[in-house]
Design an enzyme around this catalytic site. Structure first.
Site, PDB file in Angstrom:
ATOM      1  N   LYS A 155      69.839 -39.385 -54.576  1.00 21.09           N
ATOM      2  CA  LYS A 155      69.268 -40.564 -53.920  1.00 21.09           C
ATOM      3  C   LYS A 155      68.116 -41.166 -54.743  1.00 21.09           C
ATOM      4  CE  LYS A 155      72.307 -40.276 -50.771  1.00 21.09           C
ATOM      5  NZ  LYS A 155      72.461 -39.410 -49.648  1.00 21.09           N
TER       6      LYS A 155
HETATM    7  C1  LIG Z   1      73.309 -38.827 -48.479  1.00 22.14           C
HETATM    8  C2  LIG Z   1      73.683 -39.501 -47.212  1.00 22.14           C
HETATM    9  C3  LIG Z   1      73.440 -38.934 -45.952  1.00 22.14           C
HETATM   10  C4  LIG Z   1      72.982 -37.519 -45.777  1.00 22.14           C
HETATM   11  O1  LIG Z   1      71.830 -37.237 -46.450  1.00 22.14           O
HETATM   12  P1  LIG Z   1      71.385 -35.714 -46.644  1.00 22.14           P
HETATM   13  O2  LIG Z   1      69.928 -35.825 -46.965  1.00 22.14           O
HETATM   14  O3  LIG Z   1      72.192 -35.167 -47.779  1.00 22.14           O
HETATM   15  O4  LIG Z   1      71.633 -35.004 -45.378  1.00 22.14           O
HETATM   16  C5  LIG Z   1      73.717 -39.688 -44.827  1.00 22.14           C
HETATM   17  N1  LIG Z   1      74.226 -40.919 -44.915  1.00 22.14           N
HETATM   18  C6  LIG Z   1      74.510 -41.495 -46.108  1.00 22.14           C
HETATM   19  C7  LIG Z   1      75.055 -42.880 -46.126  1.00 22.14           C
HETATM   20  C8  LIG Z   1      74.257 -40.792 -47.283  1.00 22.14           C
HETATM   21  O5  LIG Z   1      74.562 -41.337 -48.460  1.00 22.14           O
END
Ligand SMILES: *Cc1c(COP(=O)(O)O)cnc(C)c1O
Length: 394
Positions: free
Chosen positions: A186
Site C-alpha cells: 500500500k
Molecule cells: C489491502 C486491501 C484491504 C485489506 O487490507 P489489509 O490491511 O491487508 O487487511 C481491504 N480492501 C482493499 C480494497 C485492499 O486493497
C-alpha cells in the site's frame, strides 16, 4: 532486452531513520500498543483532518470493527463493489450481514453510483465504496443515496491514502467510517496494519473498546507508571490492536507520504505518455470531477480482441522479461464461497467480469528508478507488438 534482476510489482520503501526507530522500540521494553501508537494515531488524524483515528492491526480488522460498531449484523444488507479485494466482502460476511453488489464503471473501475439506488432494500444498512487504485469514488452521488435511505457509509480507503475528492481529503468525511491499509504493497506500510477514521464519537468509542478484548483500558494505561490496574468489559471484543513496533514504521512512513505519492504520480505520467495510442492496451479513464489520485496501483486493461494472447499469458511473458505484475482483481462474486452462499453467477456484473478478464497491475513503487520504468515500458510494448492480431483494425 531481459532485465538482469527481477523487478517486483511493488516494494516497500523504509529509510534508516525508521529502522532505527523500530530498534528503539524493541530496546525500550515497550513493544506493544503504547506511546508510539498514540503518536501515530494523532499524526494520522491531523493528516486526514478527522476527529478520531484508531490504529488497528490490518484494514481487514478495521472494516470488521466498522461494521460491528455501526451495529450491522444478521438480517442486514451492505452494498459494495465486486471489483475489490475479497476482505471488503469477507468482513461484511463476518459481521453477519449479506453483501449486495453493484456493477462498476468500465472506464474507472469504481462502483457505478447510478446503480446504487436500485440495490437498496428495506434491509440495507450501509454502502461500502472502494476507491479503486486510489481514484476517489464520486462520493456526492453515493452520499445522496445514503442520505435518502438513512444508510451508513464505510469507505474502503485501502488504496486511497493521500487522495482527495473535490478538494476534500479522502477519509475526512466525519459522517463516515473510513478504513486505510498499511499492508506492504500500500502507499505507506507498517508491515501489516490499518487505521479507522471517523467523526462519529460513539462509533470511535466502540471501535476503541472492541479492538482490544472489549476492555475499557489498554495495557499502556494499566501497566505504565501513570496507569491503574482496573478495567471493565462492557462487551466481548477482538484482538486487533496495533503494536508500537508497527507504529514506529508508520510514523516514519507518514512523513514521506507526499514524496511517495508524488513519485507514484510521476511514474504513472510516464506510463500514460508511453502507452497513449498504443494498440492492445487501454488506460484507466479519468473522471471529470476534481480529484487527486493516490495511484496505489496502475491498472491498464489489455484489448483482448486485438491480441492473440490472454491477460495471464501477458503476465507470464512479463515475468519472462524479469518484470513482476499483479492481478487486481478477480471479480469477487465469482469466488466459490460467494457463488455458493449468495447465489452470484457469471453474467451478474458484466462490466466487472469484462474488466477482471483484461486488467493487470504494472510495477509501481516510489523507489523505482527511471530506468526500471523504461524497462517496463519497453517490455509491454515489445509483447504487444509481437502479439497484435494481423489485419484486424480496432
Ligand atoms: C489491502 C486491501 C484491504 C485489506 O487490507 P489489509 O490491511 O491487508 O487487511 C481491504 N480492501 C482493499 C480494497 C485492499 O486493497
Amino acid at each position: 532486452m531481459k532485465r538482469k534482476d527481477f523487478l517486483p510489482f511493488a516494494r516497500p520503501c523504509i529509510d534508516e531513520t525508521t529502522i532505527e526507530d523500530v530498534c528503539e522500540s524493541l530496546r525500550s521494553g515497550w513493544i506493544t500498543t503504547g506511546p508510539k501508537s498514540i503518536r501515530f494515531e494523532n499524526a494520522f488524524r491531523d493528516r486526514i483532518g478527522i476527529p478520531y483515528a484508531l490504529a488497528v492491526n490490518s484494514a481487514t480488522a478495521g472494516l470488521h470493527l466498522a461494521h460491528l460498531a455501526l451495529g450491522i449484523g444478521p438480517g442486514d444488507e451492505v452494498i459494495t463493489t465486486p471489483m475489490t479485494f475479497v476482505a471488503t466482502l469477507n468482513t461484511i460476511v463476518f459481521a453477519g450481514a449479506r453483501p449486495v453488489l453493484v456493477d462498476i464503471d468500465p472506464g474507472t473501475f469504481n462502483m457505478d453510483p447510478a446503480k446504487l439506488e436500485s440495490a437498496v432494500t428495506p434491509r440495507t444498512k450501509a454502502i461500502v465504496p472502494v476507491h479503486f487504485a486510489g481514484l476517489p469514488v464520486d462520493m456526492d452521488e453515493v452520499e445522496a443515496v445514503a442520505e435518502r435511505h438513512g444508510l451508513a457509509v464505510i469507505e474502503d480507503c485501502a488504496h486511497a491514502l493521500g487522495a482527495s475528492y473535490k478538494g476534500r481529503t479522502v477519509g475526512s468525511d466525519p459522517r463516515h467510517v473510513s478504513v486505510f491499509s498499511f499492508h506492504p504493497t500500500k502507499n505507506i506500510t507498517t508491515g501489516e496494519g490499518g487505521m479507522v477514521c471517523t467523526g462519529l464519537e460513539e462509533v470511535a468509542e466502540r471501535i476503541s473498546i472492541l479492538r482490544q478484548h472489549g476492555m475499557s483500558k489498554g495495557a499502556w494505561s494499566r501497566y505504565a507508571v501513570t496507569g491503574t490496574p482496573h478495567y471493565d468489559v462492557a462487551l466481548p471484543g477482538l484482538k486487533y490492536n496495533m503494536l508500537d513496533i508497527q507504529a514506529a514504521i508508520g510514523l516514519g512512513q507518514l512523513g514521506q507520504l507526499e514524496a511517495f505519492n508524488a513519485r507514484r504520480a510521476t511514474i504513472v505520467g510516464r506510463y500514460r505518455k508511453a502507452f497513449s495510442g498504443v494498440e492492445g492496451i487501454i488506460l484507466p479513464a479519468t473522471p471529470t470531477y476534481e480529484h487527486t489520485h493516490a495511484w496505489h496501483i496502475f491498472t491498464p486493461m489489455l484489448q483482448l480482441d486485438r491480441l492473440d494472447i490472454s491477460r495471464d499469458d501477458f503476465m507470464a511473458l512479463m515475468k519472462a522479461e524479469n518484470i513482476g505484475t499483479a492481478y487486481h482483481y478477480q471479480a469477487v462474486h465469482l469466488f466459490e464461497f460467494y457463488r455458493k452462499t449468495f447465489g452470484f453467477r457469471p453474467g451478474d456484473f458484466p462490466h466487472a467480469e469484462k474488466v477482471s478478464e483484461r486488467i493487470l497491475s504494472l510495477p509501481l513503487f516510489p523507489s523505482m528508478t527511471d530506468s526500471d520504468v523504461e524497462d517496463v515500458i519497453e517490455a509491454v510494448k515489445g509483447i504487444l507488438g509481437k502479439h497484435l492480431k494481423k489485419g484486424v483494425k480496432a
